[in-house]
Write a protein that holds these residues in place. Structure first.
Motif, PDB file in Angstrom:
ATOM      1  N   LYS A  82      49.496  -3.789  61.417  1.00 23.12           N
ATOM      2  CA  LYS A  82      49.077  -3.526  60.032  1.00 23.12           C
ATOM      3  C   LYS A  82      49.844  -2.341  59.445  1.00 23.12           C
ATOM      4  N   SER A  83      50.092  -1.340  60.292  1.00 19.80           N
ATOM      5  CA  SER A  83      50.843  -0.153  59.881  1.00 19.80           C
ATOM      6  C   SER A  83      51.828   0.194  60.987  1.00 19.80           C
ATOM      7  N   VAL A  84      52.917   0.882  60.624  1.00 22.06           N
ATOM      8  CA  VAL A  84      53.917   1.268  61.620  1.00 22.06           C
ATOM      9  C   VAL A  84      54.312   2.730  61.425  1.00 22.06           C
ATOM     10  N   GLY A  85      54.601   3.371  62.557  1.00 19.90           N
ATOM     11  CA  GLY A  85      54.948   4.780  62.510  1.00 19.90           C
ATOM     12  C   GLY A  85      55.760   5.181  63.727  1.00 19.90           C
ATOM     13  N   GLN A 117      64.499  11.975  58.620  1.00 16.08           N
ATOM     14  CA  GLN A 117      65.393  11.912  57.456  1.00 16.08           C
ATOM     15  C   GLN A 117      66.343  10.719  57.579  1.00 16.08           C
ATOM     16  N   ARG A 118      66.790  10.474  58.796  1.00 18.98           N
ATOM     17  CA  ARG A 118      67.703   9.342  58.998  1.00 18.98           C
ATOM     18  C   ARG A 118      66.993   8.007  58.722  1.00 18.98           C
ATOM     19  N   LEU A 119      65.742   7.889  59.152  1.00 22.39           N
ATOM     20  CA  LEU A 119      64.986   6.664  58.841  1.00 22.39           C
ATOM     21  C   LEU A 119      64.884   6.467  57.334  1.00 22.39           C
ATOM     22  N   LEU A 120      64.580   7.547  56.620  1.00 20.74           N
ATOM     23  CA  LEU A 120      64.455   7.469  55.162  1.00 20.74           C
ATOM     24  C   LEU A 120      65.790   7.103  54.521  1.00 20.74           C
ATOM     25  N   ASP A 121      66.852   7.755  54.980  1.00 26.04           N
ATOM     26  CA  ASP A 121      68.176   7.513  54.398  1.00 26.04           C
ATOM     27  C   ASP A 121      68.641   6.075  54.619  1.00 26.04           C
ATOM     28  N   GLU A 122      68.345   5.520  55.795  1.00 28.89           N
ATOM     29  CA  GLU A 122      68.903   4.213  56.160  1.00 28.89           C
ATOM     30  C   GLU A 122      67.987   3.036  55.846  1.00 28.89           C
ATOM     31  N   THR A 123      66.679   3.300  55.658  1.00 28.08           N
ATOM     32  CA  THR A 123      65.767   2.179  55.365  1.00 28.08           C
ATOM     33  C   THR A 123      64.959   2.382  54.089  1.00 28.08           C
ATOM     34  N   GLY A 124      64.871   3.623  53.619  1.00 32.01           N
ATOM     35  CA  GLY A 124      64.078   3.891  52.415  1.00 32.01           C
ATOM     36  C   GLY A 124      62.577   3.859  52.646  1.00 32.01           C
ATOM     37  N   THR A 125      62.139   3.644  53.886  1.00 28.71           N
ATOM     38  CA  THR A 125      60.699   3.554  54.178  1.00 28.71           C
ATOM     39  C   THR A 125      60.310   4.586  55.223  1.00 28.71           C
ATOM     40  N   ALA A 126      59.331   5.407  54.870  1.00 27.07           N
ATOM     41  CA  ALA A 126      58.857   6.447  55.789  1.00 27.07           C
ATOM     42  C   ALA A 126      57.764   5.885  56.703  1.00 27.07           C
ATOM     43  N   PRO A 127      57.688   6.361  57.937  1.00 22.40           N
ATOM     44  CA  PRO A 127      56.549   6.011  58.791  1.00 22.40           C
ATOM     45  C   PRO A 127      55.240   6.496  58.144  1.00 22.40           C
ATOM     46  N   VAL A 128      54.131   5.822  58.442  1.00 24.97           N
ATOM     47  CA  VAL A 128      52.849   6.326  57.925  1.00 24.97           C
ATOM     48  C   VAL A 128      52.358   7.501  58.756  1.00 24.97           C
ATOM     49  N   ILE A 129      52.788   7.529  60.026  1.00 22.31           N
ATOM     50  CA  ILE A 129      52.307   8.530  60.995  1.00 22.31           C
ATOM     51  C   ILE A 129      53.493   9.082  61.769  1.00 22.31           C
ATOM     52  N   LEU A 176      55.752   1.439  71.280  1.00 18.04           N
ATOM     53  CA  LEU A 176      56.984   0.816  71.775  1.00 18.04           C
ATOM     54  C   LEU A 176      57.682   1.790  72.713  1.00 18.04           C
ATOM     55  N   TRP A 177      57.905   1.370  73.975  1.00 16.25           N
ATOM     56  CA  TRP A 177      58.549   2.275  74.936  1.00 16.25           C
ATOM     57  C   TRP A 177      60.061   2.322  74.714  1.00 16.25           C
ATOM     58  N   LEU A 179      53.687   2.278  67.059  1.00 17.78           N
ATOM     59  CA  LEU A 179      54.502   3.483  66.965  1.00 17.78           C
ATOM     60  C   LEU A 179      55.712   3.403  67.892  1.00 17.78           C
ATOM     61  N   ILE A 180      56.867   3.891  67.433  1.00 19.07           N
ATOM     62  CA  ILE A 180      58.001   4.134  68.330  1.00 19.07           C
ATOM     63  C   ILE A 180      57.646   5.380  69.144  1.00 19.07           C
TER      64      ILE A 180
END
Length: 277
Positions: free
Chosen positions: A134-137, A147-159, A78-79, A106-107
């Motif tokens: 199938k997977s997102v990262g 850390q902000r992604l984890l704090d705000e969504t609870g889901t970590a990227p796979v990559i 994703l650009w 991926l972002i």
């Protein structure tokens, strides 16, 4: 050769070949030929991005190979300009690739100054639920962004795909990723042609010992370090050579020697403009 390649299990349960082909800076025509050659050689993992402007070429290379879709692992990204409309961006990428889904979306950059990356991540999680990815990262995320992604969504990227090569080993970020079950993937893994790497005495010595090229030694270093690695080439001979790395492993002492090459030397831009040293 294809059966020998190592597979990495992502934290969402999906499987990803540890070695893939990168197509950064390849034209559509070059990408078609490179992807077809790679798939013929035994690669099953191809990494592209919208901003590379070669997704159509990658799609043609995939089509030419005529392999079962479930045997392939296709990544696109994703650009920055599309962070507020990820669904539309992915659907356009899928159209160019002539695919129903990608294996990994991926972002591409956090671009923290825009302030959209958390919202973009929420959109990617939705795209995964829909089966379009199938997977997102992510790519190029620093610890604070992750850390902000984890704090705000609870889901970590796979990559987390980051610039990583012998001159920029990013050990702190790699370790943080590992602690949070995020696999680290290396872009520019050969330091963009190996300036200061391929001619380094340590690598030259290992190439002589194992009867391999310096590039093969560096690719093996990534594999033995638990990294996913996507060397880019459009040269048929190099594409084959880069895949011929499964018949040897580096010893622990040799990995320690290669660790000494780390110079913190970035070839690409810093992901966080405000945090540059």
């Amino acid at each position: 050769m294809a059966t020998q390649q190592p597979i990495i299990k992502l934290h969402d349960g999906n499987l990803m070949p540890q070695l893939g082909l990168g197509v950064w800076k390849a034209s559509n025509e070059e990408a078609t030929a490179a992807v077809a050659k790679a798939l013929e050689t035994g690669y099953r993992h191809i990494d592209t991005a919208m901003i590379y402007k070669n997704e159509e070429g990658v799609g043609k290379g995939i089509e030419a190979a005529a392999l079962p879709r479930e045997d392939l692992f296709i990544t696109t990204k994703l650009w920055n300009d599309d962070q507020q409309h990820a669904q539309q961006a992915l659907e356009q990428s899928l159209s160019r690739l002539k695919l129903d889904y990608v294996d990994l979306y991926l972002i591409h950059w956090p671009v923290p100054q825009q302030g959209h990356y958390v919202d973009a991540w929420k959109q990617l999680l939705s795209l995964k639920e829909q089966g379009l990815a199938k997977s997102v990262g992510v790519c190029n995320f620093q610890i604070s962004h992750l850390q902000r992604l984890l704090d705000e969504t609870g889901t970590a990227p796979v990559i987390n795909q980051i610039e990583l090569h012998p001159l920029l080993q990013q050990r702190q970020l790699h370790a943080w990723n590992a602690t949070h079950h995020i696999i680290t993937e290396s872009w520019s893994p050969l330091a963009q042609g190996g300036d200061g790497v391929f001619d380094h005495p340590t690598i030259v010595k290992l190439a002589e010992k194992y009867e391999k090229s310096p590039a093969q030694i560096v690719i093996r270093w990534h594999l033995d370090s638990g990294l996913i690695v996507i060397p880019k080439s459009v040269t048929p001979k190099r594409i084959v050579e880069n895949f011929d790395v499964f018949d040897f492993r580096l010893e622990r002492e040799e990995l320690s020697e290669l660790a000494k090459l780390d110079a913190g030397q970035r070839l690409g831009p810093h992901p966080d403009p405000d945090a540059q040293p």
